[in-house]
Design a protein around this motif. Structure first.
Motif, PDB file in Angstrom:
ATOM      1  N   PHE A 183       1.645   2.900 -15.213  1.00 31.99           N
ATOM      2  CA  PHE A 183       2.562   1.800 -14.536  1.00 31.99           C
ATOM      3  C   PHE A 183       4.084   2.321 -15.031  1.00 31.99           C
ATOM      4  O   PHE A 183       4.440   2.607 -15.953  1.00 31.99           O
ATOM      5  N   LYS A 184       4.919   2.071 -13.839  1.00 29.28           N
ATOM      6  CA  LYS A 184       6.522   2.287 -14.209  1.00 29.28           C
ATOM      7  C   LYS A 184       7.118   1.149 -13.225  1.00 29.28           C
ATOM      8  O   LYS A 184       7.125   0.805 -12.153  1.00 29.28           O
ATOM      9  N   SER A 185       7.808   0.125 -14.290  1.00 28.22           N
ATOM     10  CA  SER A 185       8.436  -1.067 -13.343  1.00 28.22           C
ATOM     11  C   SER A 185       9.925  -1.311 -13.763  1.00 28.22           C
ATOM     12  O   SER A 185      10.487  -0.428 -14.693  1.00 28.22           O
ATOM     13  N   VAL A 214       6.808  -2.802  -9.550  1.00 28.35           N
ATOM     14  CA  VAL A 214       6.093  -1.829 -10.404  1.00 28.35           C
ATOM     15  C   VAL A 214       5.334  -1.011  -9.665  1.00 28.35           C
ATOM     16  O   VAL A 214       4.654  -1.042  -8.751  1.00 28.35           O
ATOM     17  N   LYS A 215       5.530   0.590 -10.015  1.00 29.69           N
ATOM     18  CA  LYS A 215       5.030   1.534  -9.527  1.00 29.69           C
ATOM     19  C   LYS A 215       3.670   1.684  -9.983  1.00 29.69           C
ATOM     20  O   LYS A 215       3.639   1.735 -11.382  1.00 29.69           O
ATOM     21  N   PRO A 239       1.038  -1.106   0.050  1.00 34.81           N
ATOM     22  CA  PRO A 239       0.030  -0.026  -0.016  1.00 34.81           C
ATOM     23  C   PRO A 239       0.796   1.228  -0.130  1.00 34.81           C
ATOM     24  O   PRO A 239       1.912   1.297   0.747  1.00 34.81           O
ATOM     25  N   ASP A 240       0.342   2.210  -1.101  1.00 32.62           N
ATOM     26  CA  ASP A 240       1.144   3.459  -1.031  1.00 32.62           C
ATOM     27  C   ASP A 240       2.553   3.542  -1.275  1.00 32.62           C
ATOM     28  O   ASP A 240       3.560   4.331  -0.814  1.00 32.62           O
ATOM     29  N   GLY A 241       3.104   2.263  -1.787  1.00 26.02           N
ATOM     30  CA  GLY A 241       4.606   2.255  -2.172  1.00 26.02           C
ATOM     31  C   GLY A 241       5.038   2.835  -3.304  1.00 26.02           C
ATOM     32  O   GLY A 241       6.345   2.892  -3.541  1.00 26.02           O
ATOM     33  N   ALA A 242       4.116   3.454  -4.029  1.00 28.22           N
ATOM     34  CA  ALA A 242       4.419   3.929  -5.182  1.00 28.22           C
ATOM     35  C   ALA A 242       5.270   5.180  -5.131  1.00 28.22           C
ATOM     36  O   ALA A 242       6.085   5.774  -5.871  1.00 28.22           O
ATOM     37  N   SER A 243       5.269   5.790  -4.025  1.00 32.29           N
ATOM     38  CA  SER A 243       5.864   6.823  -3.549  1.00 32.29           C
ATOM     39  C   SER A 243       7.399   6.750  -3.209  1.00 32.29           C
ATOM     40  O   SER A 243       8.212   7.792  -2.771  1.00 32.29           O
ATOM     41  N   TYR A 244       7.971   5.526  -3.006  1.00 31.91           N
ATOM     42  CA  TYR A 244       9.099   5.124  -2.669  1.00 31.91           C
ATOM     43  C   TYR A 244      10.112   5.737  -3.546  1.00 31.91           C
ATOM     44  O   TYR A 244      10.038   5.631  -4.810  1.00 31.91           O
ATOM     45  N   ALA A 285      -3.514  -4.325  -6.776  1.00 36.61           N
ATOM     46  CA  ALA A 285      -2.824  -3.147  -6.653  1.00 36.61           C
ATOM     47  C   ALA A 285      -3.794  -1.988  -7.088  1.00 36.61           C
ATOM     48  O   ALA A 285      -4.355  -2.237  -7.858  1.00 36.61           O
ATOM     49  N   LYS A 286      -3.592  -0.998  -5.986  1.00 40.25           N
ATOM     50  CA  LYS A 286      -4.577   0.228  -6.546  1.00 40.25           C
ATOM     51  C   LYS A 286      -3.500   1.334  -6.792  1.00 40.25           C
ATOM     52  O   LYS A 286      -2.264   1.158  -6.393  1.00 40.25           O
ATOM     53  N   PRO A 287      -3.949   2.197  -7.438  1.00 41.15           N
ATOM     54  CA  PRO A 287      -3.011   3.472  -7.717  1.00 41.15           C
ATOM     55  C   PRO A 287      -2.379   4.102  -6.604  1.00 41.15           C
ATOM     56  O   PRO A 287      -3.106   4.138  -5.407  1.00 41.15           O
ATOM     57  N   GLY A 288      -1.158   4.266  -6.590  1.00 42.10           N
ATOM     58  CA  GLY A 288      -0.439   4.601  -5.117  1.00 42.10           C
ATOM     59  C   GLY A 288       0.438   3.346  -4.778  1.00 42.10           C
ATOM     60  O   GLY A 288       1.265   3.595  -4.056  1.00 42.10           O
ATOM     61  N   ASP A 289       0.183   2.374  -5.204  1.00 33.74           N
ATOM     62  CA  ASP A 289       0.720   1.100  -4.543  1.00 33.74           C
ATOM     63  C   ASP A 289       1.855   0.811  -5.078  1.00 33.74           C
ATOM     64  O   ASP A 289       2.127   1.051  -6.554  1.00 33.74           O
ATOM     65  N   LEU A 290       2.659  -0.073  -4.679  1.00 34.09           N
ATOM     66  CA  LEU A 290       4.142  -0.705  -5.267  1.00 34.09           C
ATOM     67  C   LEU A 290       3.850  -2.150  -5.458  1.00 34.09           C
ATOM     68  O   LEU A 290       3.406  -2.921  -4.258  1.00 34.09           O
TER      69      LEU A 290
END
Lengths: 584, 584
Positions: free
Chosen positions: B360-362, B352-353, B322-327, B382-387
């Motif tokens: 997506f950015k992987s 995958v962000k 959860p919320d890992g896309a911001s890492y 995965a939801k938007p914002g997840d990793l």
């Protein structure tokens, strides 16, 4: 689901109900046209019926394959019985079987699974699981569970905390022999199994737990006497900021609770007796006071006459056997033989018949006249019709012998009613006892028992006279509990170890942790331990503890059901860095 | 009498009452003209006051000799405090001391006896009795006692019987290593301490006891991992005439009772999950379901592209953090390092962000397009914002690695709330597991576990696929209980032993008594055992079991307080017919 009801539940109100039952085939009565089966489980017995008229042929045939102890499941309908059995809960009904499912078969058991069995001791131990299936044994195990729970409930309500102490501890030379456990991770070192959690419970008091209890297994590697087990169960208790009186009150409360809860018996405050008085009056530190037959010491009135055996004796002591004056010469001779058996060990017995007319006839009429014998009767409390039995010799031995005779006579006279309960506190035990073999004083209770302060000055001059703050709870002639107020002062504990022959190094190596603990604010504390096996047996009105233990060992310490102890593998020995020395 | 009240009792209603208190000196504040003392016992703290005005001079001087952890008894009068403390029961009063009795002194303790202590692990173990004096530790022992009693109450009400099984039994090669106990009376033979009372409880069922329980110590001589003890406590239970469903219902009832009684938490029916599903969804047979982060298996969508690592893998599996896309890149690198640590053992991690805008950015954009990654997101939830973190490799290893990552992320995200309770039954365990080392199948639970009848035909063809009637109760990611429906048929049990590689002789020598018992009407039965140490810790909201054990051993199996294990005497060895082999 295997059952809708257990076998003690169904009654006339269930008639016409469809039910499912499971259990063991206790008995089969096959009358040709009708087959009755008693189906047993832990809870009771239900009668099943299968008949040629109402049941299908296949079912009848299937029922004919059943044998005793088969495990079955049946479905059927509850019907009213013709001939009712008022002795059991399910005696008004039977279940007409519609479906029979054989869950397991059984070989013919090696003994009959009924209240009275034909199985000998060894056979019953080997097939203990079948012995337990007998109601008489099963009920004892259920009884034990009930007693344990009553103990726990009472102590928990009194704010005691159940704390588990470790089983893998350290061997100490004090007391009985330890069972030891070789450590694999700590090569050539051993744990020991606890003989009791004594030091740990004291440390819990130093730790401020205030009130501790535990129902715990303890272990002693002793040559087994009859009815002793290498592992036994203790109700172990300890309290802080208490004097002897506080401990006595608390555990008198527990015992009253058990007698009320388990036996439905209300008992007033327990009598108390000093160790000295118990020895003097009953020749025994755990007297059975359900009956009198008290000792009368006769030295003053029986010595300084012509009878040299009495003159040379340290103690002359007698009891009055109720209605014994009517014994024939032959009966009295048999009694004399009884006290001379090696297990009792008396050299002989003097007797006085107290005739109904107030006269006396004794085996020592040559030395004593009627006035002398009248005094004997007064001192032993003998009434007309009684027989006075007199033993003499060294004090301790003579007391033990007369105590044995007292118990034997009480047994023969039916004075030991198992449903009567006579508790007694024995207090003021000696701190030390002299051991002839090692020619040293030993701690009578254990080395942590505190001496009475007022006797402390005797420790140097007359150690055998020092009394301890130690007490036993006696029930019907059995010690069921024993305890003491402990030493909580490091210097006193050091002194005690030194007195018992420990060098400073030995004391430190064995009990350094306890003496260290006493330096950091050890509070006054004391406690008690009950032997649960014995307590349960007595509350159950039995003499033997063995049936109250699920899987007891025999007199050689063997579990003959699982065949233990046994050899272990070379690999195990190697890992433990041990080798066996063959018995030479 | 040492006290009229404990130190948690007195309040404003007792003002002017004369009282006697005992306890430990927790703190002294000497203001010159006035001295305050906090007096502590198990129950609480009472403030004592001694002042130059109202107390006599001698008392003031005596009070000045006190130090921390001194044990004292005081008599005095309850008075109202000037500055009240609303945090404690006795906060409105203090006791004006009239008489002070020093019961014992104390050296300065090696660490402070307060909730937060400065003592290290080893020091606290060595002076465990002082550690226990700390409220934080004492409360855990009291908590344990409360849990034990709640267990007993519930099971007793359900007609379970508390039966004590023996501690001196026979060594068996199956399972973990036994602790053994040399027998003196049976030369060169050994008892073993039970790893569990498994066979005895089964024999009690053959004996018709129907419902058994015991809170019992068990022993395993294993190289100790952190937080494992050589002796541990089990709530051991067994029932007769039951199917798996009956057992699950009964012990779900027990667990609900504990959560309600101890934690005040009501829980609905526990979810159930097959072993297969648990492994597939959480990579683990004891999943923590307080949070989601479920596994998504990506083989179908990630293989057969150009990415050879995935193509060669047995399993490709991912989770959505959860919320890992911001890492940041750096944070993600650290995460990759984390899964590559030897304790986890992954070779690498694909990520995958999931951007907020739906794109997506992987780390594998070279091989997968947005549509591919969208499928990954769907499968992992995965939801938007997840990793999305993806691992690959051999199935078992990869699952274990991703499960470790899942737990780590939950920990970091604060999803493992110790005051939330998420129980789960895991059922349908495999009967057997393949052991690479011995190249043989082993019993996953133990050799007494029954296979599912419908899988029996697989035993010859595909043994690893045979499911057992075995179940675990999982709480917050810990296995707190496990059990099975047992084999009760002699032939089936023989077959099982043979399958596990026992020769007929070995099976007979080790378990002959059990197979004999099965010939005399053994009923269907099954049960469960809970690990009490772990259960208590989890109910107490803690990870470590050690503080819930009164006297724990360290990681080398040593009790460093009493210094055990230790050497034993030559005489003891001689009596046991043993000699030591020195470590080479």
């Amino acid at each position: 689901m295997y059952r809708t009801h257990n076998n003690n539940t169904l009654n006339i109100n269930h008639v016409n109900k469809s039910v499912k039952l499971s259990g063991w085939v206790q008995k089969i009565r096959d009358k040709g046209f009708i087959i009755w089966i008693d189906l047993r489980d832990r809870y009771g017995v239900t009668q099943l019926v299968i008949d040629a008229e109402r049941s299908n042929k296949q079912l009848v045939e299937q029922a004919r394959t059943l044998g005793r102890e088969f495990v079955i499941q049946v479905e059927g309908k509850v019907i009213e019985r013709e001939s009712k059995n008022t002795h059991i809960n399910t005696g008004e009904i039977e279940v007409l079987v519609e479906k029979l499912n054989i869950l397991n078969t059984s070989k013919t058991p090696p003994f009959t699974i009924e209240n009275k069995t034909d199985g000998g001791e060894d056979l019953r131990l080997k097939y203990r699981y079948l012995d337990i299936r007998r109601q008489a044994v099963k009920d004892k195990l259920i009884f034990r569970s009930k007693v344990s729970m009553a103990v726990r409930n009472y102590l928990t309500q009194q704010d005691f905390i159940d704390v588990e102490t470790p089983y893998l501890i350290k061997s100490t030379p004090e007391g009985a022999r330890d069972f030891v456990v070789p450590s694999r991770m700590n090569t050539n070192q051993f744990y020991a199994l606890p003989q009791s959690p004594q030091t740990f419970k004291q440390l819990l008091m130093v730790g401020g737990l205030d009130k501790y209890f535990q129902i715990v297994k303890c272990f002693r590697d002793e040559d087994l006497r009859a009815d002793r087990q290498p592992e036994f169960t203790q109700i172990d208790c300890e309290m802080t900021f208490v004097e002897q009186e506080d401990v006595l009150q608390t555990f008198e409360g527990l015992t009253k609770h058990l007698l009320k809860e388990i036996n439905g018996v209300s008992i007033e405050d327990f009598p108390r007796m000093t160790y000295d008085e118990a020895m003097r009056t009953y020749g025994n530190d755990k007297p059975d006071i359900r009956f009198g037959i008290k000792f009368g010491e006769l030295n003053e009135v029986a010595q300084h006459k012509e009878f040299s055996i009495f003159n040379q004796a340290e103690l002359v002591v007698g009891i009055a056997i109720p209605d014994g004056a009517s014994y024939s010469r032959k009966e009295i001779d048999k009694l004399i033989d009884w006290v001379k058996r090696p297990q009792v060990g008396a050299k002989g017995m003097v007797y006085v018949k107290c005739n109904e007319d107030g006269s006396f006839k004794s085996s020592v009429d040559k030395f004593y006249d009627q006035d002398d014998l009248k005094k004997w009767a007064e001192i032993t409390g003998a009434k007309p019709g009684d027989l006075i039995a007199v033993l003499s010799g060294k004090t301790n031995e003579t007391r033990a012998q007369l105590s044995a005779l007292r118990m034997e006579m009480a047994e023969r006279l039916g004075l030991r009613n198992p449903n009567e309960f006579a508790p007694l506190w024995v207090v003021d035990f000696p701190l030390l006892e002299w051991d002839e073999e090692t020619e040293r004083f030993h701690a009578m209770h254990h080395p942590f028992t505190s001496p009475k302060l007022e006797d402390l000055n005797l420790l140097e001059t007359d150690p055998g006279k020092v009394r301890a703050n130690a007490y036993d709870l006696v029930l019907n002639g059995n010690e069921i509990g024993g305890g003491s107020i402990r030493i909580h002062d490091r210097h006193m504990q050091e002194k005690m170890f030194a007195f018992l022959g420990f060098t400073e190094e030995e004391a430190k190596a064995q009990f350094g942790f306890l003496m260290d603990a006493f330096q950091y604010g050890a509070p006054p504390h004391g406690g008690i331990a009950f032997g649960l096996d014995r307590l349960v047996a007595i509350l159950g009105g039995q003499e033997s503890i063995r049936d109250f233990i699920a899987f007891p060992k025999n007199n050689s310490g063997r579990d003959i059901m699982i065949d233990a102890p046994a050899k272990i593998s070379e690999e195990q020995l190697k890992e433990l860095h041990l080798s066996l020395i063959k018995k030479s």
